[in-house]
Design a protein around this motif. Structure first.
Motif, PDB file in Angstrom:
ATOM      1  N   GLN A 107       0.802  -1.218   0.000  1.00 54.05           N
ATOM      2  CA  GLN A 107       0.000   0.000   0.000  1.00 54.05           C
ATOM      3  C   GLN A 107       0.838   1.272   0.000  1.00 54.05           C
ATOM      4  OE1 GLN A 107      -3.667  -0.218   2.619  1.00 54.05           O
ATOM      5  NE2 GLN A 107      -2.591  -2.004   3.412  1.00 54.05           N
ATOM      6  N   SER A 108       1.905   1.309   0.808  1.00 52.17           N
ATOM      7  CA  SER A 108       2.687   2.541   0.915  1.00 52.17           C
ATOM      8  C   SER A 108       4.111   2.232   1.353  1.00 52.17           C
ATOM      9  CB  SER A 108       2.044   3.497   1.920  1.00 52.17           C
ATOM     10  OG  SER A 108       2.177   2.973   3.241  1.00 52.17           O
ATOM     11  N   ILE A 144       6.718   1.651  -5.248  1.00 57.72           N
ATOM     12  CA  ILE A 144       6.691   1.660  -3.781  1.00 57.72           C
ATOM     13  C   ILE A 144       7.815   0.787  -3.241  1.00 57.72           C
ATOM     14  CG2 ILE A 144       5.350   0.979  -1.743  1.00 57.72           C
ATOM     15  CD1 ILE A 144       2.815   1.699  -3.293  1.00 57.72           C
TER      16      ILE A 144
END
Length: 215
Positions: A107-108, A144
Motif C-alpha cells: 500500500q505505501s 513503492i
C-alpha cells in the motif's frame, strides 16, 4: 530467480508442475476460489515431485492446524496471507521448524518499512485488495518497493536483507517488465497461468521459461 506456482487443486495440475518443475507450489487453505482441505493436500503432496517444495497458504489460521500439517510433511514452508503480527509469527516459530513467508499487501512506503521488522524468513509482496486477502490477479505499484529497497535504511536493514517474492498479476508476458532495480528472490503466480480457473500446461511452461530469462 525462484518460481512458485500457487493454488494447486488437482492431480492434473500436479502432473503439470512435475513436468516443468517450479521451485515451489502453493496449497491454499483459506478463501474459496482455490481452497483445498488437508486430505486433498496430502494426496497432492504424495504425488508431487520431491524436487518441488510445498508451501501452505494460510489466513489467520490457528497455530495448531499449521503445526499439524508441518508435522505430517504435507507442507515444507508456511505462507501467512492474513493479519498475522509479530506475536503470532513468534508463536508459530516456536511450534514449527518450517521457514515462514509473510505476505505484505503493498500500500505505501511506510507500510513496507514497518512490515520489514517482522520476524519471518521471507517476504512476499502482493497487491492490496479491499475485498479479499488475495491480490485478485492485479499488479501493484512497484515504485513503492523500489523506493524502499533503493535505500539502506538502518532501522530495517535486517528486513531489507531478507529474500522476497513478488506476486500479483504476473504472466509470462509481464514478468519481463518487473522493475530491474528490484532483485526478488522469486516470483509467485496463480491466475496468470490459468484458463477458466485451472492451471494450463502451456501457460505454466511459458511462465517458467520467461522467469528463467529474468536476471
Amino acid at each position: 530467480m525462484k518460481t512458485k506456482i500457487c493454488g494447486l487443486k488437482s492431480l492434473r495440475e500436479i502432473e503439470i508442475v512435475n513436468k516443468y518443475t517450479p521451485d515451489y507450489v502453493g496449497f491454499v487453505f483459506a478463501g474459496e476460489k482455490r481452497k483445498i482441505d488437508e486430505e486433498v493436500a496430502q494426496t497432492l503432496r504424495r504425488e508431487l515431485s520431491r524436487d518441488i517444495k510445498a508451501v501452505g497458504v494460510f489466513v489467520n489460521e490457528p497455530l495448531e492446524r499449521i503445526a499439524k500439517m508441518c508435522e505430517k510433511n504435507i507442507i515444507q514452508l508456511v505462507q501467512l496471507h492474513g493479519d498475522e503480527d509479530r506475536d503470532y509469527i513468534n508463536a508459530l516459530q516456536s511450534e514449527v521448524e518450517a521457514p515462514i513467508i509473510k505476505v505484505i499487501r503493498v500500500q505505501s512506503v511506510n507500510q513496507i518499512k514497518e512490515a520489514l521488522t517482522l520476524p519471518c524468513d521471507y517476504f512476499l509482496y502482493d497487491t492490496y485488495s479491499q475485498h479479499s486477502y488475495g491480490g485478485e490477479g492485479k499488479r501493484f505499484d512497484e515504485m513503492i518497493l523500489t523506493e524502499v529497497y533503493k535505500e539502506d535504511l538502518s532501522q530495517v536493514r535486517e528486513g531489507l536483507q531478507k529474500p522476497y517474492f513478488i506476486a500479483g498479476g504476473l504472466t509470462a508476458q509481464s514478468i519481463s517488465l518487473l522493475d530491474n532495480r528490484l532483485k526478488p528472490f522469486g516470483v509467485d503466480v496463480s491466475s496468470g497461468v490459468e484458463i477458466s480457473g485451472q492451471k494450463d500446461e502451456e501457460k505454466v511452461r511459458e511462465f517458467l521459461l520467461a522467469a528463467s530469462k529474468v536476471s
